[in-house]
Scaffold this active site. Structure first.
Site, PDB file in Angstrom:
ATOM      1  N   CYS A  34      -4.689  24.246 -13.040  1.00 16.33           N
ATOM      2  CA  CYS A  34      -4.534  25.102 -11.858  1.00 16.33           C
ATOM      3  C   CYS A  34      -3.305  24.605 -11.122  1.00 16.33           C
ATOM      4  O   CYS A  34      -2.275  24.359 -11.743  1.00 16.33           O
ATOM      5  CB  CYS A  34      -5.796  25.093 -11.005  1.00 16.33           C
ATOM      6  SG  CYS A  34      -6.369  23.459 -10.489  1.00 16.33           S
ATOM      7  N   ARG A  91      -9.624  23.282  -9.171  1.00 15.48           N
ATOM      8  CA  ARG A  91     -10.258  24.467  -9.764  1.00 15.48           C
ATOM      9  C   ARG A  91     -10.434  24.290 -11.272  1.00 15.48           C
ATOM     10  O   ARG A  91     -11.475  24.654 -11.843  1.00 15.48           O
ATOM     11  CB  ARG A  91      -9.420  25.709  -9.470  1.00 15.48           C
ATOM     12  CG  ARG A  91      -9.474  26.182  -8.029  1.00 15.48           C
ATOM     13  CD  ARG A  91      -8.519  27.346  -7.779  1.00 15.48           C
ATOM     14  NE  ARG A  91      -7.122  26.934  -7.841  1.00 15.48           N
ATOM     15  CZ  ARG A  91      -6.083  27.778  -7.781  1.00 15.48           C
ATOM     16  NH1 ARG A  91      -6.299  29.080  -7.695  1.00 15.48           N
ATOM     17  NH2 ARG A  91      -4.839  27.324  -7.836  1.00 15.48           N
TER      18      ARG A  91
END
Length: 429
Positions: A381, A386
């Site tokens: 990410c 994430r």
């Protein structure tokens, strides 16, 4: 078994919109293409955790998970949108599987949007004679009920074997943690496991010190959670990289504990720091990769996938996603793995209560982009948070050859020689 007919539910008086009853066995007599099953229990039971006194959990093959409890936060048209997102067909014969009260609530909401051809399955999933589906490593994505039992010293399935630590993870000082946290939980500041300039993992010497200060050895069961569970997943991935054998993540994070109504406590907990890890750190270096390994993956897109867990606008170069990252675009050759509304949310992978989306749904949108379970897959990410949560979901889904690309877009785009792209792009499949 009831064959050829359906009986009224014994709790039919609870329902303002009548429901007919059937069993899983009866579904075998119906064409699969003509029906759909909605599992309206908690996603934890759907994933594989046994319900109540049962010793086995999971779900009916092909069932769609739609927890009736989510309805407390949904109103039409949001309900219709979520049902469509889950793959529910409004014109199909629909069978609900959950307790009578939850079935009542969901049936009434379905009726309000015109879904009247609904029945309820009364047979227990443990009595289903076919093969039940569950996450291969569901026990690593834990429910608040399980965690509460472990903390209280109760007998529970899949209990820690060599002691456990509960760790809340967040960026910065423990402000919210000091006000209230899960009983016994330690606190981990992500600044202790990440370093500038790219916010990659700290070096192995520093990581060894952090783990020792938490009182963790390689055979300690470590249960992570966060107010933002991406932070907890970041720590989970790094601990797995270090060599902790049994890492768990609280499904839904802090929110799930609070929603379950369990007690909390204030102030800081300290761990016994005189614990030897017992193995070289890292013992699983394959779980986190750097730029050279990312380039190796990009060189073989038929068998490997570098997966972008960033918003569509980040992926096509409309925004970098972060104030401190100036370059916009994607790593050339990376595949879009979905994300959420911005760099700090992950709605594409979460249910309304922030628990993990069903594996079927995740694998469906990955398949569209040519991301296969057989691939060597690494998730990235902006800086790793994430990507770490999605890595953990892939892990409990049974994906084996997986990792997090630590530097992500931040480090990759920081070197002008690394190829990047912008603009619209279509899935490979």
């Amino acid at each position: 078994m009831v064959s050829g007919k359906r009986l009224l539910l014994p709790f039919i008086g609870l329902l303002s919109t009548p429901l007919m009853a059937t069993t899983f066995d009866d579904l075998a007599t119906l064409p699969a293409s003509d029906i759909q099953v909605i599992d309206c229990r908690s996603s934890n039971h759907y994933n594989g955790w046994p319900e109540g006194s049962a010793t086995m959990g999971g779900h009916y093959p092909g069932a769609i998970n739609f927890d009736s409890d989510w309805l407390s936060t949904l109103r039409p048209p949001h309900l219709e949108h979520l049902l469509q997102h889950k793959g529910v067909k409004f014109d199909k014969k629909t069978f609900l599987y959950c307790g009578p009260e939850k079935a009542k609530v969901l049936n009434e909401q379905l009726h309000s949007i015109g879904m009247d051809n609904v029945a309820v399955i009364t047979q227990k999933i443990s009595d289903y004679k076919g093969e039940i589906e569950r996450l291969p490593k569901f026990q690593n994505l834990v429910s608040p009920e399980w965690l509460e039992q472990v903390i209280n010293g109760e007998n529970t399935l899949y209990a820690p074997e060599k002691g456990f630590k509960v760790v809340e993870v967040a960026w910065g000082p423990p402000t919210k943690y000091l006000a209230a946290h899960i009983p016994g939980a330690l606190y981990l500041n992500t600044n202790d496991i990440e370093s500038e300039p790219w916010w990659n993992r700290v070096d192995d010497k520093k990581l060894t010190e952090v783990i020792k200060n938490l009182g963790i050895s390689y055979d300690t069961t470590v249960i992570f959670y966060g107010r933002d569970n991406t932070a907890a997943a970041r720590a989970a991935n790094i601990m797995m990289y270090a060599g902790v054998e049994d890492v768990r993540l609280l499904n839904g994070g802090w929110k799930s504990w609070v929603n379950a109504g369990y007690i909390t406590e204030p102030m800081l907990n300290s761990a016994s720091a005189n614990v030897e890890f017992g193995r070289p750190i890292p013992s699983r270096p394959d779980l986190i990769i750097d730029v050279p390994e990312a380039k190796n993956i990009l060189a073989d897109p038929k068998h490997k996938s570098l997966v972008s867990i960033r918003t569509w606008d980040e992926y096509i170069g409309i925004t970098s996603g972060y104030k401190y990252i100036k370059p916009k675009g994607r790593i050339t050759g990376s595949k879009w793995g979905h994300a959420g509304s911005d760099a700090y949310h992950l709605e594409d992978f979460r249910n309304p209560d922030d628990t993990m989306l069903s594996a079927d749904s995740i694998e469906a949108f990955w398949k569209e982009w040519g991301i296969e379970k057989s691939h060597q897959a690494s998730f990235y990410c902006g800086t790793g948070w994430r990507a770490s949560e999605v890595f953990f979901y892939a892990y409990v889904m049974g994906w084996e050859n997986i990792s997090v690309f630590d530097g992500g877009w931040f480090e990759w785009s920081g070197a002008p020689a690394n190829p990047t792209s912008t603009g619209e792009i279509k899935p490979s499949k």
